[in-house]
Enzyme design. Structure first.
Site, PDB file in Angstrom:
ATOM      1  N   THR D  44       0.833  -1.199   0.000  1.00  0.00           N
ATOM      2  CA  THR D  44       0.000   0.000   0.000  1.00  0.00           C
ATOM      3  C   THR D  44       0.870   1.253   0.000  1.00  0.00           C
ATOM      4  O   THR D  44       0.443   2.307  -0.460  1.00  0.00           O
ATOM      5  CB  THR D  44      -0.926   0.004   1.234  1.00  0.00           C
ATOM      6  OG1 THR D  44      -1.625  -1.237   1.282  1.00  0.00           O
ATOM      7  CG2 THR D  44      -1.924   1.141   1.185  1.00  0.00           C
ATOM      8  N   TYR D 130       5.872 -12.425   4.302  1.00  0.00           N
ATOM      9  CA  TYR D 130       4.747 -11.657   3.750  1.00  0.00           C
ATOM     10  C   TYR D 130       4.249 -12.362   2.487  1.00  0.00           C
ATOM     11  O   TYR D 130       4.937 -12.394   1.466  1.00  0.00           O
ATOM     12  CB  TYR D 130       5.211 -10.227   3.462  1.00  0.00           C
ATOM     13  CG  TYR D 130       4.194  -9.309   2.820  1.00  0.00           C
ATOM     14  CD1 TYR D 130       2.825  -9.556   2.850  1.00  0.00           C
ATOM     15  CD2 TYR D 130       4.620  -8.147   2.165  1.00  0.00           C
ATOM     16  CE1 TYR D 130       1.930  -8.700   2.258  1.00  0.00           C
ATOM     17  CE2 TYR D 130       3.718  -7.273   1.571  1.00  0.00           C
ATOM     18  CZ  TYR D 130       2.375  -7.561   1.616  1.00  0.00           C
ATOM     19  OH  TYR D 130       1.480  -6.709   1.014  1.00  0.00           O
ATOM     20  N   LYS D 158       2.726 -11.940   7.716  1.00  0.00           N
ATOM     21  CA  LYS D 158       1.536 -11.219   7.273  1.00  0.00           C
ATOM     22  C   LYS D 158       0.920 -12.030   6.155  1.00  0.00           C
ATOM     23  O   LYS D 158       1.535 -12.186   5.093  1.00  0.00           O
ATOM     24  CB  LYS D 158       1.893  -9.818   6.771  1.00  0.00           C
ATOM     25  CG  LYS D 158       0.684  -9.089   6.190  1.00  0.00           C
ATOM     26  CD  LYS D 158       0.987  -7.723   5.600  1.00  0.00           C
ATOM     27  CE  LYS D 158      -0.285  -7.149   4.991  1.00  0.00           C
ATOM     28  NZ  LYS D 158      -0.076  -5.923   4.229  1.00  0.00           N
ATOM     29  N   VAL D 201      -2.295  -6.301   9.601  1.00  0.00           N
ATOM     30  CA  VAL D 201      -1.671  -5.196   8.869  1.00  0.00           C
ATOM     31  C   VAL D 201      -2.560  -4.972   7.661  1.00  0.00           C
ATOM     32  O   VAL D 201      -2.542  -5.760   6.713  1.00  0.00           O
ATOM     33  CB  VAL D 201      -0.228  -5.544   8.440  1.00  0.00           C
ATOM     34  CG1 VAL D 201       0.366  -4.398   7.633  1.00  0.00           C
ATOM     35  CG2 VAL D 201       0.640  -5.857   9.652  1.00  0.00           C
TER      36      VAL D 201
END
Lengths: 289, 289, 289, 289
Positions: D44, D130, D158, D201
């Protein structure tokens, strides 16, 4: 439709023909375990591997064996074959039809919406939409499903995307409609019910019907933590009989539970011994654990 | 099988039933244009949208209308339905069967090889493998196909991957076998033939049979530059009736060529006017250009 | 750019640093084998695994080692980093830049066209588009590429889709423009050239530069059958160093050809012994066969 | 790491440079809204569109602006660039590093496990795995992640797959390890926490930090129904700033919330007016509703 439905496995005998007795027996066992309705000729039932006549026979046998509602899988790739099988299934005792999204030609939501609308217009029994991207490579969008929800003869959806976002959106977008949102993935059953889904149609309910039913009842009785806990117990077994070993896994576990249903049809193949041993240990943890 | 085959479109009348007269007429027109064999009930023929009975009827009509070899599409998702349709197609006059890779359950090459081997053992007519990843999301590997090539009753493959690498490898790996490599993508017809393929089965051959045939003849007469040039002429029209507009595009162009075959079956839909106009201009460039 | 370009492997020494001497040596060997231009920092050169500073150093070393044109891979995911590397590559001696389509955020053709247009406006050297769906999961459409072809600073495209249809359409749609169509897949080099492509940038040209060059020269000298035949010889080796073993395969074969370039960077890993043995036998068939 | 983390957007000024003041301001606003830690340079945050120097600068600015823990996104495609950025991020004040799975060369779980193990060995700060298949086309399996969980310097994951099954399995397979399971999809935050995840997150936490924080606190205070209800409120906004409008959507909503952060970097593009209007109405329903 409410509660826990079973996309019931189709038993074959040694010749590869449908084993009506085993099917009747399986229906009884599932009923005794507390499930709420039956879904013959779903993906787990090897529907794509049956002839149209065989599909009708499976529906007939299941309908004759139970007082529970019967939602028959009647979807083919094309409208005409699907309508024909739907009509025959209705004649054979089906209360509703579960119609998978056609996928061969890669239809988009607009084409699928038109297809379902025409089918619902023509069908003698209510239609459930069925989105299972794992097999069809296309997820019917909640928006497209919701646009169909107001049709009198569209009764709900089985969403097997495994996406809780999709279930949440379906519930929200069809609020106020007579439209059942049915969870199609065992891993999100409790979460989907907590989000407002009406029930589920779960491959894993073939092999652990008592646990699947317990999830639904716990949710209904306002014990979401218990529902979640039952569901957590089911995650490995659910994965084993879906993404990991698929329909051959369902059939292997049914044999382990003393409900032998024969081998799957080609191109599916029976599991190797080490896979069966793996399933056996997962099953023990799930049922006794 | 050698030369140019046509996966012939299935005409429907206004009621949505098979239009035998239009089909017979189409066969004659294609024959006159120089094509070498006919493939009823392929992807372009909307086979997945037909009932098994309708498939047999299409094969019968085509076989009755021509002296050319007939390779019938007989593949369903499962072994039993596929064998049944194959047997019925043989009875209806098919010389061979084209069997698409089952795709619903995501079978891998090993499962597919076993499936094809069993089918070839049981089939009364020779089997052609059919790999069309655009529709099935799986490309049968040239290695898997080559391992099947030595089977007496496996006669060849239709490779619709569009990959020249795949065609080159198929030719090389099956050298010395009685095994026909048939190009399934119009854009690589000349290149595939130059690489040693035996022929093609091309959607675009429905709408430009004279050009498709000219490609094959130029290659056979050792004029590869002419084959390439004819093929270059066909690239846009081929793309228009495959990736761009699909089966509805084939049907729209047939109408433009004065061979009306009705609309496609649902979930397919007839083209909008602007798409038809687009096709008209592409057709003009191709045939007159 | 015309002729055969090499997306040159990046040699690393035992510490994992760039081995300038091995790189210089490799350039010389490739030149002697008849290749026409060099492409440092492409996918085969492990560009995504280099720091920006390392990329510049590789370009510098290659440019210092050769009189041939140098097209440097300068694409990152974002515009600013890509422009910065492009400017630095120009300063380091690159004659043009090869810019891969950004892929992380799933950009569509419209976004990519705007991206390339802005980049071509700002770049001190001409830009080549680079479409490699195997790595980026998106094929830049020939139509989008053709719309960019009229830009003064867009010099061409490397199309690594492996699709002859795409190459044919690119040639047709950019006819009359100063725009080079470069084949990016070794399996369709001869066919692409016969269809009008200007050259190629081929992973396999690292390990069989003499054969890749022979294909181009045969085509240029109007001996398409010879070009095709050379290309047929290359199909298995090409597949081995692309879809089968990838960059680690290129590096292993270079060692077999007495041009050791070290191991690939992580997450890539050196090949196991049996893969090297497989490559050795494929190499022997290709070069001596 | 526990609680709600924000993969903070990277503000750019009118020249397209990083806007440190806007970033500092955004950090303060998010802190005031109750979030628990910050994740600069995530997907993001447009990390793939930043130069390595810019990434370090963003981490520095965020670390200087907050007392909360900082988990910096440091993943590139290759080991060496990733380690370099990780070391620099540690120097700039990061407490841990979030490392996305490399994806360009299509690495499998085995390659990724080796990559992460080497990185954890070398990194001065703890590593978070991730997995974000939406961007990388590969979901790191819970089994592969669990095998890394015992490494002293691997601190958690994540998981942005959106799959509750994956979260449930991660929790179960890493029970007893010092390993944080962080939910990466806003639609499954409450359900993931209820299943035992440690925090999240979430892209949507940029634009609705008060709601995201409320979900976490409700779960922690043993009010799962409240957590679910807050999450249900967030589903449409979450979808709007992820699958529907992506990073440009996050930036547009931040402007609507009086936290302007400039436009996204190319190839991303600012939203059209109708998309902004759509976001405005979704935002109103979410925050005021």
């Amino acid at each position: 439709m409410h509660g826990t439905g079973v996309p019931i496995a189709t038993p074959f005998d040694d010749d590869g023909s449908i084993d009506d007795d085993a099917l009747t027996d399986l229906v009884g066992w599932l009923e005794d375990a507390g499930i709420d309705f039956l879904v013959p000729c779903g993906s787990t039932g090897e529907a794509p591997l049956l002839t149209p006549d065989e599909r009708v026979r499976v529906v007939e046998t299941v309908a004759a064996a139970t007082e529970l509602p019967v939602v028959a899988g009647t979807g083919h790739e094309g409208f005409e074959p699907t309508l024909e099988t739907t009509e025959r299934a209705a004649g054979a005792g089906a209360d509703a039809a579960l119609v998978v999204t056609p996928s061969y030609y890669g239809s988009d939501d607009e084409e699928l919406a038109a297809y379902y609308r025409d089918l619902a217009d023509a069908s003698p029994i209510p239609i459930y939409l069925y989105s299972v991207p794992k097999f069809t490579d296309h997820a019917l969008s909640p928006d497209a499903a919701a646009a169909l929800a107001s049709h009198d003869n569209v009764a709900g959806i089985k969403d097997s995307s495994g996406s809780l976002e999709s279930l949440q959106r379906l519930v929200r977008l069809t609020r106020g409609e007579e439209f059942s949102v049915l969870v199609g993935s065992g891993s999100v059953y409790a979460a989907g019910l907590a989000a407002g889904a009406d029930g589920g149609v779960l491959a894993v309910a073939n092999v652990a019907p008592e646990v699947a039913s317990a999830i639904y009842r716990a949710d209904r009785d306002d014990r979401p933590a218990a529902a979640r806990s039952h569901n957590a117990d089911l995650v490995e077994l659910n994965r084993a009989v879906t993404s990991r070993y698929g329909v051959p896994g369902v059939k292997a576990v049914l044999a382990l539970r003393d409900r032998p249903v024969g081998t799957p049809r080609r191109p599916l193949r029976p599991l190797e011994d080490d896979a069966v041993a793996d399933l056996e240990s997962i099953l023990e943890e799930t049922i006794d654990g």
